[in-house]
Structure formats: structure tokens, C-alpha cells
Design an enzyme around this catalytic site. Structure first.
Site, PDB file in Angstrom:
ATOM      1  CG  ASP A 289       1.190   0.369   3.325  1.00 48.93           C
ATOM      2  OD1 ASP A 289       0.516  -0.674   3.168  1.00 48.93           O
ATOM      3  OD2 ASP A 289       2.317   0.521   2.819  1.00 48.93           O
TER       4      ASP A 289
HETATM    5  C1  BGC Z   1       2.634  -2.444   1.330  1.00 51.86           C
HETATM    6  C2  BGC Z   1       1.674  -1.835   0.331  1.00 51.86           C
HETATM    7  C3  BGC Z   1       0.629  -2.838  -0.063  1.00 51.86           C
HETATM    8  C4  BGC Z   1      -0.072  -3.324   1.186  1.00 51.86           C
HETATM    9  C5  BGC Z   1      -1.187  -4.297   0.902  1.00 51.86           C
HETATM   10  C6  BGC Z   1       1.923  -3.127   2.479  1.00 51.86           C
HETATM   11  O1  BGC Z   1       2.792  -3.845   3.260  1.00 51.86           O
HETATM   12  O2  BGC Z   1       3.480  -1.442   1.818  1.00 51.86           O
HETATM   13  O3  BGC Z   1       2.386  -1.386  -0.781  1.00 51.86           O
HETATM   14  O4  BGC Z   1      -0.268  -2.263  -0.950  1.00 51.86           O
HETATM   15  O5  BGC Z   1       0.878  -3.961   2.018  1.00 51.86           O
HETATM   16  O6  BGC Z   1      -0.729  -5.498   0.451  1.00 51.86           O
END
Ligand code: BGC
Length: 742
Positions: A289
Site C-alpha cells: 500500500d
Molecule cells: C489505500 C489503498 C489504495 C492506495 C492507492 C492507499 O492509501 O489504502 O486502498 O489502493 O492508497 O490509491
């Protein structure tokens, strides 16, 4: 065995092993393996590390950092994938940049958070789950994939399949709710919808099972917080949806932000190499993430970014989202012998394989087709589907005196509330490339349905804040109306990532607005919008009718009007428990009995100051009709592990409207080598019944449905007595008993 026989046996075993061993090197590699291996053989370590890096564009941020200079990175081969950019024109430009002067011609992959629709926005995932309709959920992801791929995207960061039991956590809206069984079926349906039959088709995208793992168990519902659960709970409650996604062929996994048992997920060898790539044999790639490699420094498990990169890579991460740590440090780590080339090669092999499966090596511009983009995105069929899906996601919580459905002949209707005409809020959080200006509000939906009716609108107040200056206008319009529809709840930005709340009340002065309107003595229908279970105790005492509409997406207003005026008879059922107050949280239906289950007696497991049940239990939802359940019939009272028991019930529509009912089956293992929940969902069927019609619903129970992780952590069905429950929700059930014998 005689000596000579044994010798012959041994010889044959040796020969067999040799022959099968010999076949190995001669086995023909697939075209994909040949392509990927030949590329790997040519790649420098810098080029490999580039493939292992994912950056956001500067269009949007979905985390704390923005990557400036990403185009330079693309040009210099320092990035294998880009996210947060879309549209054929721009993505073609970026792909061209990547391929210009690129000696190996490895295309970029484009990712995006396509969570509940792409531009045609569907209900929030938690709302979708309330439909209990796997076919619809799958179809919605197919449409999302069609639209996203038509705009040049290859990869969605979905499905989000975190089980969540805490309404304080803002991300509860992104998942399927509290139940592992239902959550696993929904996870698989979403993967099918996104990925279709072949990733190389130009209308599919590769899915990403996230957030691995146990992100939804953040302590006290505070986003990104520590997770501290037992290995049993991890494996029994939180992991199965991930396994289900994997079994369905999901191409990628995303690590979670949280630590688990003292180790952040992005550095967890246990989660990544042991379980995911080891026990489960996952062949796709693992992306972290957002900046979660870097965050391992703050977690306090590594001293600096370089060590963080080493921990992640050694643990089994293949791609670094946004930390730039693989880019900045992995070469040095490799030179110092801190990471192995085999692991780097393995990561790159996985990433290139997905690019190959997407068909990007055949044609890097395969998804850059303006004609598809112009014709498919927000296609009228998609919008019609969105309206139907939205209506099916609504849950009727209360309908005293059968106020609903409202008559289409009502002359004067007051539509009041901060969410009654708020385009911004309709599409909810994580609404991808959705344009809220294209959504329909409740006001628009009602006006379109009833052009001849007087619909008097007043905002009344904001969602947040204490300003009551709009009350008088609201009271005035209510005064000249026959019925009041009040749209209140949370605004869109109160749920999603980083939106934990310590109160689950309806915010601001909205309940006060209700109280003032209620003094008029007119019928009031509350249309709730929210991304989490709210404390509705007070409202439920006051309001005769409550419709839970979550955030329903582009066609929200039309769908709400369909339900309000009876063009669709609501059939949604909650997939998360609504507590009576926050003090009961976490509260979920599949709890354990304890040694002192609740009775009137003082010395039992309960609270003194609240009724010790949820306000609305898991599986709950009303219809304009009513359904009567017969007693349960069992085909036999005893089964052996190889036998199948049939459970049947007759369900009759005793109301005056045709409608759907979700018939739910729960089981309880009465005595286990470890304690078992008081109920576990193990089956359901959604049926349609005309007024007066009866249908027999049958469920089959074999040993598979009775298995659980026993005292030795093995999946076993233990002989003994079981209770089976069938009903309209997890509380209102009939039950019967049977036994499993050896
Ligand atoms: C979130 C994810 C997301 C990623 C990309 C993160 O802050 O936890 O769920 O896919 O950002 O946008």
C-alpha cells in the site's frame, strides 16, 4: 516385503524419480515463461528494480506524498507502473514515454482505485453487499472493468475484502461487512467481474486483493492502528476472503498498513512468503500500500529506509507503491548482500507475467482505443444497471403503519435535509473517475418520477455544524405538505480512508431538525445516507419509516425515488450489525457464547445500561411485503462425513406486494475442540415471490460446511451435535438439530 521384492520396488521408485526428474528440464516452457525469462536474462539490475516500482501521477493523491518528476522516472526506466491517471490520451502519452529509447520495450502498467464503478458509479461496496446478489456484484465489476479498460487502465486496486466489525473505522464502507462467509463469496464474485475469463481481453482488468491482512481489525477502529488478534482469528475471520480471491485467480495482492503480531504487513514474511506465496502458492505479484515500506521506519521495526526496503523485499513484497525505496536503496542492499538476486528476479518475473497476461507485450497500446472510450464509458446500459443495483442495495429499516411506499398521487411532498439535493455526496468516497455532477439527487429523482406533484425542497441545515437558521424554511415547506421525506446522515467525506469517528451519531443538528419537523404531526420518512452503521436508537424511536440508502452512486436519486414510490420493493439486508450505541462496539452476530451467556441474572456477560442486543442485527432488512417461514425440515437427523443433509423451509409471501427475500442459513457446532460461534452464516438464497406465493428453499449441508480450525489448527468437521437455523435475519430464525457421526 521380501528382500528381493523390496529391491525391485526400490529400483522402480528410483527409476520413476529419475524419469520424472529428467522430464523437468525438457518440459516445454510456456510462451509467457519464455518471453519473461528471455527478458530477465537481458535486464540489468537497475532495470529490474525499475519494474518493481509504482508511482502516482500528479493528478491526484490518495496518500500523504505526491511524486513530482514521475515522467523523468518513466523515461529513465525507474518505474514499472503508474497509478492515479486515466484516459486514453494521457495514458498513451505516458506509454510512449516509457517505450521511447527503451531498449527492452517493457510497457508500463496503469492502475487505479476502481472501487465501486469507474465513471458510472455504483453503490458503495458495503451497500452492494446488502443486495446479497453475487451476480449483480460480479456484473457491476465487469462494467467497471469495461469502462476502466476503455480509458486505458489495466489494473484496479480492488476488491477491498477486509472484514470489518467496527463502525468507527471509516473504511468499513469499502468492504462487504462483518461476515467471512459472505465476504469470501463477494470477493470471488468481484475478481470474476474484473478479470473475466482472460486478462488479455480488452475489456478486463487485473484485480488486486487488498489489504492483506487484517486491516479491518485496527484497534478501536482508528485507521492505520495496530492490529492485535490471535492467529486463529486471523485465519478464521480475516484470511478466508483473500484465499477465495486467490482461488478465483486474482492477479495481485496489496499489503496493508497495519502491523500484525508486531510486524507491519509490508515486512511480514509470515503473511507473504509463508502463507501467501508458500502455503497458498500465489503466482501473481504483491504490491505494497501507499508508502507502507517507508512507514516501517515509523512503526519502529527498522532504523531507516534502506533497511525498510530490505525487510519488505526479503518478506516477499514485489512492488513498492510510492515509497521509492526499492529505487533508492535496493541496488546498494544487493551489493551489500542484504537482498538476493533470486528474490529480485522472482518479483520481476511475477510482474512481467501479469503484463504479459494483459497482452501488453503484444500491443502496449491495446487499451488505448478512443472509440471504446467514447462509446462505452457511462453507456446508457451501465446507467440503467446502476439504477437497478442502487435500488437493490437499499435496506428498509423501519416501516411503521406501512407509510411506505408513498402514493404517487400524493399532492404535496416536502423534501428536506442537507442530503436531499447534494450532488457531491451521492457517489460516496473512493468514486474513481466518477463525476458527481452527473449524479442524480433525491430531489431530481423525485421530480423526474412525479412531474405533476408539488415537491417543496428545503435544505434545513448542513450535515455538520450547529447552524439552525434553515429550520424555519424547512418547517414552512413541511407545513404545506402531506408527507415529509427527510434526507440526512453523513456527508461523503465522513467515510472512506482516514475517516475514523469516535461518535457514530448522526452528526450536527440533523436530529434536532427531525425533532422540529416531527412536532408537525405529519408522516416522516427518513432517507439515511452513510458509509457505516450509525447509532439510530433515538431516531428509530421517533421516525415511523427509515430507509438506509448508504451512498448509492450515479443513479442514487432515481433509485431512492423508485423505492419511495413502490416501483421497487426493497430487499436489501444489512451485512453489518447496527449497535444500539457505540459502547456495544465491537458487536457482531457470530460471537461466542461465553461461560456466562446473557440471562436476567446479574452475573452474566452483559451491559447494565443498554438492551443487550443490536438495534438491527446482521442480515436484517424489511420489505413492503411480509414473508412467513415454515418450520425447518431435515432430510435426516444424523449424517456421516460423506453424506449430505438437506434442510428445507417453505417461505410464503403473506403481503400484498411482490418482492424478494434473502433466506439465510446459519449453523452452530454445539461442542468443539475449540469454542464455536453461536451462529455462522453458511448459506443463503434470494428468492422472488408474488403475493400469496410459496416457495420451498433447500440448502445442502455436507461435512465441508461443518469444518473449522480445530485445536490443532487443522480444518476438520468434528462429530457431534449441530444446530441449524433458517430465517429472515440472524436473529429471527427457526432452528432444528442434527448430528454428525463418524
Ligand atoms: C489505500 C489503498 C489504495 C492506495 C492507492 C492507499 O492509501 O489504502 O486502498 O489502493 O492508497 O490509491
Amino acid at each position: 516385503m521380501k528382500k528381493r521384492n523390496y529391491f525391485v520396488y526400490l529400483l522402480s521408485v528410483i527409476l520413476f524419480v529419475q524419469i520424472s526428474g529428467c522430464q523437468q528440464p525438457n518440459q516445454k516452457k510456456t510462451d509467457m515463461e519464455q518471453k519473461v525469462d528471455s527478458l530477465l536474462a537481458l535486464m540489468t539490475i537497475e532495470e529490474k528494480i525499475g519494474q518493481m516500482t509504482l508511482f502516482t501521477s500528479d493528478w491526484d493523491v490518495t496518500g500523504p506524498t505526491m511524486r513530482l518528476g514521475y515522467k523523468e522516472d518513466i523515461k529513465n526506466g525507474k518505474v514499472g507502473a503508474i497509478f492515479n491517471a486515466f484516459g486514453v490520451k494521457y495514458l498513451r502519452e505516458l506509454q510512449q514515454l516509457a517505450l521511447e529509447d527503451n531498449r527492452l520495450q517493457i510497457p508500463l502498467m496503469f492502475g487505479y482505485d476502481v472501487i465501486h464503478g469507474y465513471k458510472t458509479i455504483f453503490p458503495l461496496p458495503l451497500a452492494q453487499a446488502a443486495s446479497w446478489d453475487l451476480k449483480l456484484i460480479e456484473a457491476s465489476e465487469h462494467i467497471a472493468a469495461v469502462e476502466a479498460s476503455a480509458e486505458g487502465l489495466h489494473w484496479t486496486f480492488a476488491p477491498m475484502i477486509d472484514i470489518a466489525r467496527d463502525p468507527r473505522w471509516g473504511r468499513i464502507c469499502e468492504g462487504a461487512g462483518e461476515d467471512t462467509y459472505l465476504g469470501s463469496l463477494i470477493a470471488a464474485a468481484r475478481v470474476r467481474g474484473f478479470q473475466g475469463k482472460d486478462l488479455a481481453d480488452n475489456n478486463t482488468v487485473v484485480a488486486c486483493a487488498k489489504h492483506y491482512a487484517a486491516y479491518g481489525a485496527a484497534l478501536a477502529g482508528r485507521d492505520y492502528n495496530t492490529v492485535d488478534i490471535s492467529d486463529r482469528t486471523l485465519r478464521e475471520i480475516y484470511l478466508p476472503p483473500f484465499k477465495a480471491a486467490l482461488d478465483e485467480g486474482v492477479g495481485t495482492f496489496m499489503t496493508s498498513f497495519n502491523e500484525l503480531d508486531g510486524v507491519p504487513a509490508s515486512g511480514s514474511k509470515y503473511l507473504l512468503r509463508d502463507i501467501l506465496k508458500g502455503d497458498w502458492g500465489f503466482q501473481g505479484f504483491v504490491v505494497t500500500d501507499y508508502t507502507s515500506i517507508e512507514e516501517m521506519v515509523d512503526h519502529g521495526i527498522v532504523a531507516d529506509n534502506k533497511e525498510a526496503g530490505e525487510l519488505a523485499l526479503n518478506a516477499g513484497v514485489d512492488m513498492d507503491m510510492q515509497s521509492a525505496i526499492f529505487n533508492d536503496y535496493t541496488l546498494t542492499s544487493f551489493n551489500e548482500g542484504k537482498v538476493k538476486i533470486e528474490d529480485i528476479d522472482d518479483a520481476v518475473r511475477r510482474i512481467l507475467s501479469i503484463k504479459y497476461k494483459l497482452g501488453l507485450f503484444d500491443d502496449p497500446f491495446k487499451y488505448c482505443d478512443e472509440e471504446r472510450e467514447n462509446t462505452l464509458v457511462m453507456h446508457p446500459d451501465h446507467l440503467n444497471f446502476a439504477r437497478e443495483f442502487a435500488a437493490k442495495s437499499i435496506v428498509l429499516l423501519k416501516n411503521e403503519g406501512e407509510i411506505l411506499p408513498l402514493s404517487k398521487n400524493t399532492k404535496n411532498i416536502a423534501l428536506i435535509g442537507p442530503l436531499a439535493d447534494s450532488k457531491t455526496d451521492m457517489i460516496g468516497s473512493w468514486s474513481a473517475a466518477g463525476d458527481y455532477m452527473k449524479s442524480t439527487t433525491v430531489l431530481e429523482g423525485m421530480k423526474a418520477k412525479l412531474p405533476g406533484t408539488n415537491i417543496f425542497y428545503a435544505k434545513g441545515c448542513d450535515v455538520l455544524g450547529t447552524d439552525k437558521s434553515g429550520f424555519s424554511e424547512a418547517l414552512a415547506v413541511a407545513g404545506k405538505s402531506d408527507v415529509i421525506v427527510l434526507a440526512i446522515g453523513e456527508s461523503r467525506d465522513l467515510s472512506g480512508e482516514a475517516t475514523s469517528r469516535t461518535s457514530i451519531n448522526i452528526p450536527g443538528v440533523q436530529e434536532e431538525l427531525f425533532a422540529e419537523l416531527n412536532k408537525l404531526g405529519k408522516p416522516i420518512v427518513v432517507v439515511l445516507m452513510n458509509g457505516r452503521p450509525l447509532d439510530l436508537t433515538w431516531l428509530n424511536e421517533q421516525a415511523p419509516a427509515i430507509l438506509e440508502t448508504w451512498f448509492l452512486g450515479t443513479k442514487a436519486g432515481d433509485a431512492i425515488a423508485d423505492v419511495l414510490f413502490g416501483d421497487y420493493n426493497p430487499s436489501g439486508k444489512l451485512t453489518v450489525t447496527f449497535p444500539r450505541n457505540l459502547g456495544q462496539v465491537p458487536i457482531f452476530y457470530n460471537t461466542k457464547n461465553t461461560g456466562r451467556p446473557i440471562t436476567e441474572d446479574k452475573w452474566t456477560s452483559k451491559y447494565l445500561d443498554v438492551e443487550n442486543t443490536p438495534l438491527f442485527p446482521f442480515g436484517y432488512g424489511l420489505s413492503y411485503s411480509s414473508f412467513q417461514y415454515s418450520d425447518i425440515k431435515l432430510s435426516q437427523n444424523t449424517i456421516s462425513p460423506s453424506e449430505i443433509l438437506t434442510v428445507s423451509v417453505d417461505v410464503k409471501n403473506t403481503g400484498k406486494y411482490a418482492g424478494e427475500e434473502v433466506v439465510q442459513l446459519y449453523l452452530r457446532d454445539l461442542v468443539g475442540s475449540v469454542t464455536r460461534p453461536v451462529k455462522e452464516l453458511k448459506g443463503f438464497e434470494k428468492i422472488f415471490l408474488e403475493p400469496g406465493q410459496t416457495k420451498t428453499v433447500k440448502f445442502e449441508i455436507g461435512a465441508d460446511k461443518l469444518k473449522f480450525l480445530d485445536i490443532n489448527m487443522k480444518m476438520v468437521a468434528e462429530p457431534g451435535d449441530f444446530e441449524v437455523f433458517v430465517g429472515t435475519n440472524s436473529r429471527d430464525v427457526n432452528s432444528a438439530r442434527f448430528s454428525l457421526v463418524e
